[in-house]
Design a protein around this motif. Structure first.
Motif, mmCIF file in Angstrom:
data_model
loop_
_atom_site.group_PDB
_atom_site.id
_atom_site.type_symbol
_atom_site.label_atom_id
_atom_site.label_comp_id
_atom_site.label_asym_id
_atom_site.label_seq_id
_atom_site.Cartn_x
_atom_site.Cartn_y
_atom_site.Cartn_z
ATOM 1 N N ASP A 24 -1.075 14.034 1.616
ATOM 2 C CA ASP A 24 -0.378 12.855 2.138
ATOM 3 C C ASP A 24 -1.333 11.686 2.304
ATOM 4 O O ASP A 24 -0.988 10.538 2.020
ATOM 5 N N LYS A 76 -2.127 10.137 -1.104
ATOM 6 C CA LYS A 76 -0.984 9.367 -1.593
ATOM 7 C C LYS A 76 -0.870 8.028 -0.886
ATOM 8 O O LYS A 76 -0.570 7.005 -1.495
ATOM 9 N N GLN A 77 -1.120 8.048 0.404
ATOM 10 C CA GLN A 77 -1.016 6.815 1.189
ATOM 11 C C GLN A 77 -2.092 5.832 0.763
ATOM 12 O O GLN A 77 -1.823 4.639 0.616
ATOM 13 N N LYS A 133 -3.510 5.656 -2.127
ATOM 14 C CA LYS A 133 -3.176 5.210 -3.464
ATOM 15 C C LYS A 133 -2.092 4.136 -3.444
ATOM 16 O O LYS A 133 -2.154 3.153 -4.184
ATOM 17 N N GLN A 134 -1.063 4.316 -2.593
ATOM 18 C CA GLN A 134 0.045 3.366 -2.531
ATOM 19 C C GLN A 134 -0.370 2.059 -1.889
ATOM 20 O O GLN A 134 0.044 0.988 -2.322
ATOM 21 N N THR A 135 -1.111 2.120 -0.861
ATOM 22 C CA THR A 135 -1.523 0.906 -0.150
ATOM 23 C C THR A 135 -2.878 0.444 -0.632
ATOM 24 O O THR A 135 -3.566 -0.273 0.081
ATOM 25 N N GLN A 184 -5.748 -4.844 -3.567
ATOM 26 C CA GLN A 184 -5.215 -5.773 -4.552
ATOM 27 C C GLN A 184 -6.262 -5.988 -5.647
ATOM 28 O O GLN A 184 -7.448 -6.056 -5.365
#
Length: 179
Positions: free
Chosen positions: A26, A29-30, A32-34, A37
């Motif tokens: 988890d 994944k977090q 990677k998503q956030t 930029q």
């Protein structure tokens, strides 16, 4: 000191191995998503790569089109060659010279009397096949001319209309007249 909090909780028995793996997954994944930029350099590189891919795609399409045109041209040439070869008239034993032009060069083809009369009358034609000249029926010459007009060198068309202003219209040309 090398023991992380997760490992200490696992040793103490407060969490099990499955729960530990789920938490790590988890967390990855977090992150990677956030994620961060992309920088201006990364965006410029990404745009340059996209432009290069689009240019390559356009070049490939153009090359494909050229290959297809070349294949179609070769097929048409082979079709014309086959048409001439299958319908050519044999010129063995020709004793009369028939003069014609190929571009700016004057050429001579030896034919017999019957073939000479058919050439003059428009029932036979002279076509170029590679570096040779062949006699073919007028219908075949018209088909060749429809595909490539530069290959048909002599195709006399009989004109039924006579010019009313022609002062020599009432005189006939003798059949045995040779130039």
């Amino acid at each position: 000191m090398g023991n992380s909090l997760q490992e200490q909780l696992l040793k103490a028995g407060l969490v099990n191995e499955q729960k530990l793996k789920q938490t790590r997954s988890d967390k990855r994944k977090q992150v990677k998503q956030t994620g961060r930029q992309p920088t201006a350099e990364e965006q410029a590189a990404r745009q340059a790569a996209e432009r290069a891919r689009a240019e390559k795609l356009a070049r490939d399409r153009e090359l494909n089109r050229q290959r297809q045109e070349e294949a179609a041209r070769r097929a048409a040439e082979n079709e014309i060659r086959q048409l001439i070869h299958t319908h050519r008239v044999v010129r063995d034993g020709g004793d009369l010279a028939y003069n014609f032009t190929d571009g700016s060069a004057l050429k001579r083809l030896y034919v017999n009397k019957d073939q000479h009369a058919k050439l003059v009358g428009g029932r036979l034609a002279i076509v170029r096949q590679d570096t040779f000249y062949e006699l073919v029926p007028a219908e075949i010459a018209e088909r060749v001319q429809a595909r490539d007009a530069s290959l048909v060198l002599v195709l006399n068309r009989a004109s039924d209309e006579s010019n009313p202003d022609d002062p020599y219209a009432e005189y006939q040309v003798p059949d045995d007249l040779m130039w």
